[in-house]
Design a protein around this motif. Structure first.
Motif, PDB file in Angstrom:
ATOM      1  N   SER A 149    -104.221  39.915 -18.269  1.00 50.75           N
ATOM      2  CA  SER A 149    -103.226  38.951 -18.719  1.00 50.75           C
ATOM      3  C   SER A 149    -102.116  38.891 -17.680  1.00 50.75           C
ATOM      4  CB  SER A 149    -102.657  39.350 -20.080  1.00 50.75           C
ATOM      5  OG  SER A 149    -102.038  40.621 -19.985  1.00 50.75           O
ATOM      6  N   MET A 150    -101.320  37.822 -17.712  1.00 52.78           N
ATOM      7  CA  MET A 150    -100.207  37.699 -16.781  1.00 52.78           C
ATOM      8  C   MET A 150     -99.058  37.009 -17.508  1.00 52.78           C
ATOM      9  SD  MET A 150    -100.136  36.205 -12.916  1.00 52.78           S
ATOM     10  CE  MET A 150     -98.647  36.301 -11.932  1.00 52.78           C
ATOM     11  N   PRO A 151     -98.086  37.773 -18.014  1.00 59.03           N
ATOM     12  CA  PRO A 151     -97.047  37.231 -18.901  1.00 59.03           C
ATOM     13  C   PRO A 151     -95.857  36.624 -18.167  1.00 59.03           C
ATOM     14  CG  PRO A 151     -96.754  39.583 -18.697  1.00 59.03           C
ATOM     15  CD  PRO A 151     -97.955  39.229 -17.848  1.00 59.03           C
ATOM     16  N   ASN A 152     -96.113  35.866 -17.099  1.00 61.35           N
ATOM     17  CA  ASN A 152     -95.019  35.298 -16.327  1.00 61.35           C
ATOM     18  C   ASN A 152     -95.124  33.776 -16.288  1.00 61.35           C
ATOM     19  OD1 ASN A 152     -93.765  37.874 -15.155  1.00 61.35           O
ATOM     20  ND2 ASN A 152     -95.907  38.097 -14.571  1.00 61.35           N
ATOM     21  N   GLY A 153     -94.009  33.125 -16.021  1.00 57.52           N
ATOM     22  CA  GLY A 153     -93.987  31.673 -15.974  1.00 57.52           C
ATOM     23  C   GLY A 153     -94.744  31.123 -14.783  1.00 57.52           C
ATOM     24  N   PHE A 154     -95.017  29.826 -14.827  1.00 58.51           N
ATOM     25  CA  PHE A 154     -95.768  29.200 -13.744  1.00 58.51           C
ATOM     26  C   PHE A 154     -94.983  29.175 -12.439  1.00 58.51           C
ATOM     27  CE2 PHE A 154     -98.624  27.545 -17.042  1.00 58.51           C
ATOM     28  CZ  PHE A 154     -99.848  27.716 -16.406  1.00 58.51           C
ATOM     29  N   ALA A 155     -93.662  29.070 -12.511  1.00 61.67           N
ATOM     30  CA  ALA A 155     -92.863  29.056 -11.280  1.00 61.67           C
ATOM     31  C   ALA A 155     -92.988  30.392 -10.551  1.00 61.67           C
ATOM     32  CB  ALA A 155     -91.404  28.749 -11.592  1.00 61.67           C
ATOM     33  N   THR A 156     -92.897  31.491 -11.293  1.00 61.28           N
ATOM     34  CA  THR A 156     -93.092  32.815 -10.702  1.00 61.28           C
ATOM     35  C   THR A 156     -94.490  32.957 -10.126  1.00 61.28           C
ATOM     36  OG1 THR A 156     -91.466  33.892 -12.138  1.00 61.28           O
ATOM     37  CG2 THR A 156     -93.202  35.290 -11.231  1.00 61.28           C
ATOM     38  N   THR A 157     -95.467  32.507 -10.886  1.00 58.23           N
ATOM     39  CA  THR A 157     -96.865  32.581 -10.438  1.00 58.23           C
ATOM     40  C   THR A 157     -97.072  31.775  -9.169  1.00 58.23           C
ATOM     41  OG1 THR A 157     -97.511  32.773 -12.768  1.00 58.23           O
ATOM     42  CG2 THR A 157     -99.264  32.324 -11.183  1.00 58.23           C
ATOM     43  N   ASP A 158     -96.439  30.618  -9.093  1.00 55.22           N
ATOM     44  CA  ASP A 158     -96.575  29.767  -7.907  1.00 55.22           C
ATOM     45  C   ASP A 158     -96.013  30.438  -6.654  1.00 55.22           C
ATOM     46  OD1 ASP A 158     -97.946  27.492  -8.747  1.00 55.22           O
ATOM     47  OD2 ASP A 158     -96.158  26.582  -9.594  1.00 55.22           O
ATOM     48  N   VAL A 159     -94.899  31.157  -6.804  1.00 49.58           N
ATOM     49  CA  VAL A 159     -94.306  31.847  -5.653  1.00 49.58           C
ATOM     50  C   VAL A 159     -95.309  32.854  -5.088  1.00 49.58           C
ATOM     51  CG1 VAL A 159     -92.504  33.460  -4.925  1.00 49.58           C
ATOM     52  CG2 VAL A 159     -91.926  31.538  -6.414  1.00 49.58           C
ATOM     53  N   ILE A 160     -95.917  33.650  -5.958  1.00 55.75           N
ATOM     54  CA  ILE A 160     -96.899  34.651  -5.513  1.00 55.75           C
ATOM     55  C   ILE A 160     -98.150  33.970  -4.979  1.00 55.75           C
ATOM     56  CG2 ILE A 160     -98.293  36.630  -6.234  1.00 55.75           C
ATOM     57  CD1 ILE A 160     -96.178  37.133  -8.423  1.00 55.75           C
ATOM     58  N   ARG A 161     -98.544  32.899  -5.628  1.00 56.34           N
ATOM     59  CA  ARG A 161     -99.753  32.163  -5.222  1.00 56.34           C
ATOM     60  C   ARG A 161     -99.621  31.631  -3.791  1.00 56.34           C
ATOM     61  NH1 ARG A 161    -102.639  27.362  -5.702  1.00 56.34           N
ATOM     62  NH2 ARG A 161    -104.688  27.590  -6.704  1.00 56.34           N
ATOM     63  N   ARG A 162     -98.449  31.058  -3.482  1.00 53.61           N
ATOM     64  CA  ARG A 162     -98.222  30.539  -2.124  1.00 53.61           C
ATOM     65  C   ARG A 162     -98.240  31.673  -1.098  1.00 53.61           C
ATOM     66  NH1 ARG A 162     -94.182  27.458  -4.725  1.00 53.61           N
ATOM     67  NH2 ARG A 162     -92.577  28.818  -3.852  1.00 53.61           N
ATOM     68  N   SER A 163     -97.697  32.821  -1.496  1.00 51.99           N
ATOM     69  CA  SER A 163     -97.695  33.973  -0.584  1.00 51.99           C
ATOM     70  C   SER A 163     -99.115  34.441  -0.296  1.00 51.99           C
ATOM     71  CB  SER A 163     -96.873  35.110  -1.184  1.00 51.99           C
ATOM     72  OG  SER A 163     -95.517  34.748  -1.304  1.00 51.99           O
ATOM     73  N   LEU A 164     -99.968  34.397  -1.307  1.00 51.48           N
ATOM     74  CA  LEU A 164    -101.365  34.800  -1.115  1.00 51.48           C
ATOM     75  C   LEU A 164    -102.116  33.804  -0.229  1.00 51.48           C
ATOM     76  CD1 LEU A 164    -102.266  36.022  -4.721  1.00 51.48           C
ATOM     77  CD2 LEU A 164    -101.887  37.431  -2.688  1.00 51.48           C
ATOM     78  N   ILE A 165    -101.806  32.532  -0.382  1.00 51.45           N
ATOM     79  CA  ILE A 165    -102.419  31.514   0.489  1.00 51.45           C
ATOM     80  C   ILE A 165    -102.011  31.763   1.934  1.00 51.45           C
ATOM     81  CG2 ILE A 165    -102.403  29.050   1.077  1.00 51.45           C
ATOM     82  CD1 ILE A 165    -102.185  28.473  -1.936  1.00 51.45           C
ATOM     83  N   ASP A 166    -100.728  32.083   2.138  1.00 51.98           N
ATOM     84  CA  ASP A 166    -100.248  32.395   3.483  1.00 51.98           C
ATOM     85  C   ASP A 166    -100.917  33.654   4.026  1.00 51.98           C
ATOM     86  OD1 ASP A 166     -98.160  32.073   5.692  1.00 51.98           O
ATOM     87  OD2 ASP A 166     -97.700  34.100   4.979  1.00 51.98           O
ATOM     88  N   PHE A 167    -101.133  34.643   3.158  1.00 52.23           N
ATOM     89  CA  PHE A 167    -101.794  35.887   3.562  1.00 52.23           C
ATOM     90  C   PHE A 167    -103.191  35.595   4.116  1.00 52.23           C
ATOM     91  CE2 PHE A 167    -104.793  39.268   2.469  1.00 52.23           C
ATOM     92  CZ  PHE A 167    -104.207  40.379   3.033  1.00 52.23           C
ATOM     93  N   LYS A 168    -103.900  34.659   3.518  1.00 51.26           N
ATOM     94  CA  LYS A 168    -105.269  34.351   3.930  1.00 51.26           C
ATOM     95  C   LYS A 168    -105.348  33.784   5.346  1.00 51.26           C
ATOM     96  CE  LYS A 168    -108.112  32.422   1.041  1.00 51.26           C
ATOM     97  NZ  LYS A 168    -108.691  31.511   0.029  1.00 51.26           N
ATOM     98  N   GLU A 169    -104.232  33.254   5.841  1.00 54.32           N
ATOM     99  CA  GLU A 169    -104.224  32.717   7.198  1.00 54.32           C
ATOM    100  C   GLU A 169    -104.449  33.810   8.247  1.00 54.32           C
ATOM    101  OE1 GLU A 169    -100.708  30.456   7.880  1.00 54.32           O
ATOM    102  OE2 GLU A 169    -101.187  28.934   6.363  1.00 54.32           O
ATOM    103  N   SER A 170    -104.266  35.064   7.834  1.00 50.57           N
ATOM    104  CA  SER A 170    -104.500  36.186   8.750  1.00 50.57           C
ATOM    105  C   SER A 170    -105.990  36.446   8.943  1.00 50.57           C
ATOM    106  CB  SER A 170    -103.842  37.448   8.187  1.00 50.57           C
ATOM    107  OG  SER A 170    -104.480  37.836   6.958  1.00 50.57           O
ATOM    108  N   GLY A 171    -106.803  35.822   8.096  1.00 52.15           N
ATOM    109  CA  GLY A 171    -108.242  36.065   8.169  1.00 52.15           C
ATOM    110  C   GLY A 171    -108.693  37.212   7.283  1.00 52.15           C
TER     111      GLY A 171
END
Length: 592
Positions: free
Chosen positions: A111-133
């Motif tokens: 489960s993830m008891p956080n709002g979508f805005a918080t989730t989006d911040v982490i989500r964008r960071s993970l997308i950026d992380f993937k650019e490292s390969g």
């Protein structure tokens, strides 16, 4: 007489029991805290082995500001935890991206008891992380909707063959108390301004009003659009396919989720371990080196430039109240922080990170005033998190520039007041009656044990309207709009950050880093250091402070009630809403 002594004895024993429980809890927590402190002091750095996978468990509530230590009571045990705040999670992902020893990220699904805005911040960071390969792998036995939304950026999403992927679409459920009040023969006397200011609806209705339904559909529509589009893009499936899968309830099993392209495979844990081992180029039988996100992130040290120039990042999180209170935004404490920053010549800009549903109108005004004074000497930039609504928007509207997340819930420019009338309840249910001896006509005006008459009701309503006029005036001045134009978008209506941008309530979609960068640009400083406020309290300081007992009580209660704790909070908020003029979200919304 014997009955009386029994009653007294029961009270004494009860008080003694609570005291003993508190003493035992304090001893256990202090011992744990000392042990934890010694452990942290002896380990100034965290050792990371080669070929390590960063394990990111996000199944807890994530605060904006980093919390050094917290305590929890689960399964009869006390546990000291060190949870990273949102901004520190972002820094942790950024660090892992460039750390050669970190080869990838593992996301446990739950489960993830956080709002979508918080989730989006982490989500964008993970997308950026993937650019490292580097890789991201997600796995679990159960994936809630928000957990899946976050995990959709992963290279591979796995679920246990008998596991559950819960994707039912965007919606919310509201709780109403009118029938309960009717059965108690109690009523709520309502004062409000704003067609959409529906915080009073739970007390006077049994269902959602049409204006409230209208605003909810529009608000949720904005969240849904981002939800559908982002998942579709990450998973390489069409929005129509995803919509159909949700609306037709096709995601009924792990097997169906694979078939529909929402996850990659139905794996057992050992198969996921084998996949990770292959990615790390190690033997399948070799032990995989994991490092916990909180442990890894707590060791990150940021270099502080040797300069006097300071950009202050101030976190405004929680319900807005006048007095000091645990986990609340106290105007008394907050105004003092802003005042000190205003008088500090080294501070060149203030970045206000707001995550608040609002609260007391008076407390909001106190905070607004201090921010207005600070704005005369410093650049003031606002960054909105999950919520910056009602009082949360009130304290934001005067800023030089406002950033919001795409799915921030903001606006709610409206005012209300609630006063309960328990006269009939007390008379018929308990047998308590009241009489008055007044030398002035309205000397006993309180509304709690006698209903307001027409004049009293009008006086209070006039007060609410006066506060609403001040609210819209503050917004008009802060946003360089005509007050009549503000009222078109006011009426207590809520908006997503994207929707608020279109009507001029915010200036740009962006995160805290964007707000900091803009504050630096406006301040025209070449070198600066960041400093966060308020100062974070260590665990021992929390336990020995004014709210130590309250914090322990809430932890014990939360452990006992589990997922039902939110209903306790809702009922508790009824009391908080009574007898004061409120600038608060029109409902306690939990977007599914």
């Amino acid at each position: 007489m014997m009955k009386f002594f029994k009653m007294v004895l029961a009270v004494v024993v009860g008080m003694f029991g609570v005291g003993v429980l508190f003493f035992v809890v304090m001893i256990a927590l202090v011992a744990a805290a000392i042990g934890s402190s010694e452990g942290m002091n002896s380990q100034k750095t965290v050792s990371v082995s080669e070929n390590t996978v960063l394990r990111m468990d996000l199944s807890h509530t994530i605060k904006e500001q980093n919390k050094n230590e917290d305590f929890n009571f689960t399964s009869g045990k006390f546990k000291i935890t060190e949870n990273l705040g949102l901004q520190n999670i972002v820094r942790t992902i950024e660090k892992a991206k460039t750390d050669d020893k970190i080869k990838g990220i593992y996301l446990p699904l739950s489960s993830m008891p956080n709002g979508f805005a918080t989730t989006d911040v982490i989500r964008r960071s993970l997308i950026d992380f993937k650019e490292s390969g580097k890789f991201i792998v997600a796995y679990g036995e159960y994936a809630s909707q928000k957990a899946y939304y976050l995990a959709s950026v992963a290279d591979k999403i796995y679920i246990n063959p008998e596991g559950i992927v819960e994707i039912r679409g965007i919606g919310t459920q509201l709780t109403f108390f009118k029938k309960m009040l009717d059965k108690l023969e109690a009523e709520v006397q309502v004062f409000k301004v704003g067609t959409f200011k529906s915080a009073i609806e739970p007390f006077i209705r049994e269902d959602v009003s049409e204006p409230n339904r209208k605003q909810l559909e529009y608000l949720l529509g904005g969240i849904k659009e981002a939800f559908i589009n982002n998942i579709s893009k990450s998973r390489g499936i069409t929005t129509a396919h995803l919509e159909n899968s949700i609306n037709e309830l096709k995601i009924t099993s792990a097997e169906k989720a694979v078939e529909l392209g929402l996850i990659d495979a139905a794996y057992y844990a050992d198969e996921v371990i084998a996949d990770l081992a292959e990615r790390l180029s190690i033997e399948e039988t070799a032990e995989i080196e994991f490092i916990d996100m909180n442990k890894y992130g707590s060791a990150i040290k940021t270099e502080t430039p040797l300069t006097k120039n300071m950009v202050a990042v101030v976190y405004a999180e929680g319900d807005i109240v006048s007095d000091k209170a645990e986990d609340k935004l106290s105007s008394e404490e907050f105004a003092e922080i802003i005042r000190k920053l205003r008088l500090n010549e080294d501070v060149k800009a203030i970045v206000l990170r707001v995550n608040s549903p609002g609260g007391s109108a008076l407390a909001s005004e106190v905070i607004w005033r201090e921010l207005e004074l600070a704005k005369k000497d410093k650049k003031l930039i606002v960054s909105m998190g999950n919520l910056a609504a009602s009082g949360g928007y009130y304290i934001s509207c005067g800023a030089d520039y406002i950033f919001a997340e795409e799915n921030t819930i903001t606006g709610s420019i409206g005012v209300f007041g609630l006063v309960p009338n328990f006269e009939t309840f007390l008379k018929n249910k308990i047998g308590v009656t009241f009489d008055e001896v007044n030398l002035n006509t309205h000397a006993s005006m309180n509304g709690v044990t006698n209903k307001f008459d027409a004049l009293e009701h009008q006086v209070i309503q006039n007060g609410v309207e006066r506060v609403y006029n001040t609210f819209t005036k503050r917004v008009a001045e802060g946003r360089n709009m005509h007050q009549d134009s503000v009222k078109v978008y006011a009426e207590g209506r809520v908006w997503t950050g994207e929707q608020a941008l279109k009507i001029g309530l915010v200036d740009k979609i962006g995160d805290l880093d964007d707000a900091i960068a803009y504050a630096v640009e406006l301040s025209e400083v070449d070198d600066y250091r960041l400093k966060e406020f308020p100062k974070k309290k260590e665990l021992m300081e929390q336990l020995m402070g004014d709210f130590g007992f309250e914090a322990i009580k809430m932890k014990l209660l939360k452990a006992e009630l589990g997922s039902e704790y939110k209903y306790y909070q809702q009922v508790k908020n009824i009391k908080a809403n009574f007898n004061t003029i409120q600038m608060r979200m029109p409902f306690d919304i939990e977007v599914q």
